[in-house]
Design a protein around this motif. Sequence first.
Motif, PDB file in Angstrom:
ATOM      1  N   PHE A 135      -2.365   3.190   8.535  1.00  0.00           N
ATOM      2  CA  PHE A 135      -2.222   2.210   8.103  1.00  0.00           C
ATOM      3  C   PHE A 135      -3.291   1.180   8.489  1.00  0.00           C
TER       4      PHE A 135
ATOM      5  N   HIS B 196       4.654   0.872   1.305  1.00  0.00           N
ATOM      6  CA  HIS B 196       4.919  -0.285   2.477  1.00  0.00           C
ATOM      7  C   HIS B 196       4.673  -1.494   1.695  1.00  0.00           C
TER       8      HIS B 196
ATOM      9  N   TRP C 177       9.461  -0.716   9.246  1.00  0.00           N
ATOM     10  CA  TRP C 177       8.586   0.394   9.973  1.00  0.00           C
ATOM     11  C   TRP C 177       7.654   0.025  10.749  1.00  0.00           C
TER      12      TRP C 177
ATOM     13  N   CYS D 117       0.707  -1.291   0.103  1.00  0.00           N
ATOM     14  CA  CYS D 117      -0.120   0.028  -0.106  1.00  0.00           C
ATOM     15  C   CYS D 117       0.966   1.108  -0.006  1.00  0.00           C
TER      16      CYS D 117
ATOM     17  N   PRO E 104      14.584  -0.302   1.451  1.00  0.00           N
ATOM     18  CA  PRO E 104      13.318  -0.550   2.502  1.00  0.00           C
ATOM     19  C   PRO E 104      13.989  -0.402   3.990  1.00  0.00           C
TER      20      PRO E 104
ATOM     21  N   ASN F  49      -4.254  -2.763   8.545  1.00  0.00           N
ATOM     22  CA  ASN F  49      -3.657  -4.065   8.300  1.00  0.00           C
ATOM     23  C   ASN F  49      -4.417  -5.384   8.798  1.00  0.00           C
TER      24      ASN F  49
ATOM     25  N   THR G  52       1.641   5.559   0.782  1.00  0.00           N
ATOM     26  CA  THR G  52       0.981   6.840   1.674  1.00  0.00           C
ATOM     27  C   THR G  52       0.341   7.807   0.747  1.00  0.00           C
TER      28      THR G  52
ATOM     29  N   GLY H 140       3.794   4.335  13.158  1.00  0.00           N
ATOM     30  CA  GLY H 140       3.943   2.904  13.571  1.00  0.00           C
ATOM     31  C   GLY H 140       3.250   2.622  14.918  1.00  0.00           C
TER      32      GLY H 140
ATOM     33  N   ALA I  91       5.059  -6.105   3.219  1.00  0.00           N
ATOM     34  CA  ALA I  91       5.728  -6.956   4.255  1.00  0.00           C
ATOM     35  C   ALA I  91       5.985  -8.349   3.731  1.00  0.00           C
TER      36      ALA I  91
ATOM     37  N   VAL J 225       6.767  -5.176   8.656  1.00  0.00           N
ATOM     38  CA  VAL J 225       6.165  -4.274   7.631  1.00  0.00           C
ATOM     39  C   VAL J 225       7.219  -3.259   7.171  1.00  0.00           C
ATOM     40  N   MET J 226       7.543  -3.065   6.115  1.00  0.00           N
ATOM     41  CA  MET J 226       8.726  -2.033   5.547  1.00  0.00           C
ATOM     42  C   MET J 226       8.102  -0.953   4.850  1.00  0.00           C
ATOM     43  N   LYS J 227       8.903   0.074   4.676  1.00  0.00           N
ATOM     44  CA  LYS J 227       8.811   1.107   4.155  1.00  0.00           C
ATOM     45  C   LYS J 227      10.011   1.752   3.363  1.00  0.00           C
TER      46      LYS J 227
END
Length: 278
Positions: free
Chosen positions: A194, A146, A173, A137, A170, A196, A139, A211, A148, A155-157
């Motif tokens: 966010f 993001h 996050w 997804c 990445p 999830n 921003t 986060g 994962a 979860v990465m950013k």
Amino acid sequence: MIFDARPCELGEGAFWHPVHERLFWFDILNRTLHSQEKSWTFPHMVSAAGWLDAEHLLIASEVGLHRLDLASGGHEVLAHVGSPGTRSNDGRADRQGGFWFGLMGKRAEPGAGSIWRWHRGELRRLFDGITIPNAICFTSDGRAAHFADTATGRVMKVALDAGGWPVGEPEVWLDLTSEGLNPDGAVIDSEGLFWNAQWGAGRVAAYAPDGSFLRAVETPGAPQSSCPAFGGTDMRTLFVTTALEHMDESARKAHPASGQVFAFPGIARGLPEPQVLS
């Protein structure tokens, strides 16, 4: 509340079409795309979609990307990707008109997966070494993405350039490993929160841009929540797909809503899904 009671073996890929104003979602293992009015069955497993125009969807499948004609049901392959041992999983359109989707091993083999992006006819692999790609997804300003690997619980950013391509490496996050939570599909709302779906926990959890956990919406009777999407005429309904996969007969009896699609009005206000530019 239950939005659609047809049980999906592996519900995924929920998204609200802003032109048709209706929800679409997938049953991956049964190779089917659903809407409330109609279903389309494919020769391959399908999992995620974006809208190309009023009459066509871009569909991620185990063999590549397809252009689906909603009226006729006909589809053509736009790009081949994957192997006999992989299938597509989570996917979503970005703010720049690209489409991200994940591939994974059909038996979730460690590190067999990857994340790809399609934009204006170009298909590029972005990240590899992933086991179960999820939580794709973006921003609200389109400056970051993001994703994962559900197997890691993280979860990465990653930052994006003006064209929507990743810049730099990445970073973690959101780390859910200490809570034993499994990040699945995700979507970001109009306030930048966010949302999830957390597989096995029977909920969709909301996190602030930093986060921090804010609240959760439970999917009663369906512990395997898989993908959220905001929709409805006011974009304030949270839809959630769930799954029956891996549940034996006793588990299915104990969790009778598993595989069904939930709808929760008045939860938050979502953002329209961007059009995919092909």
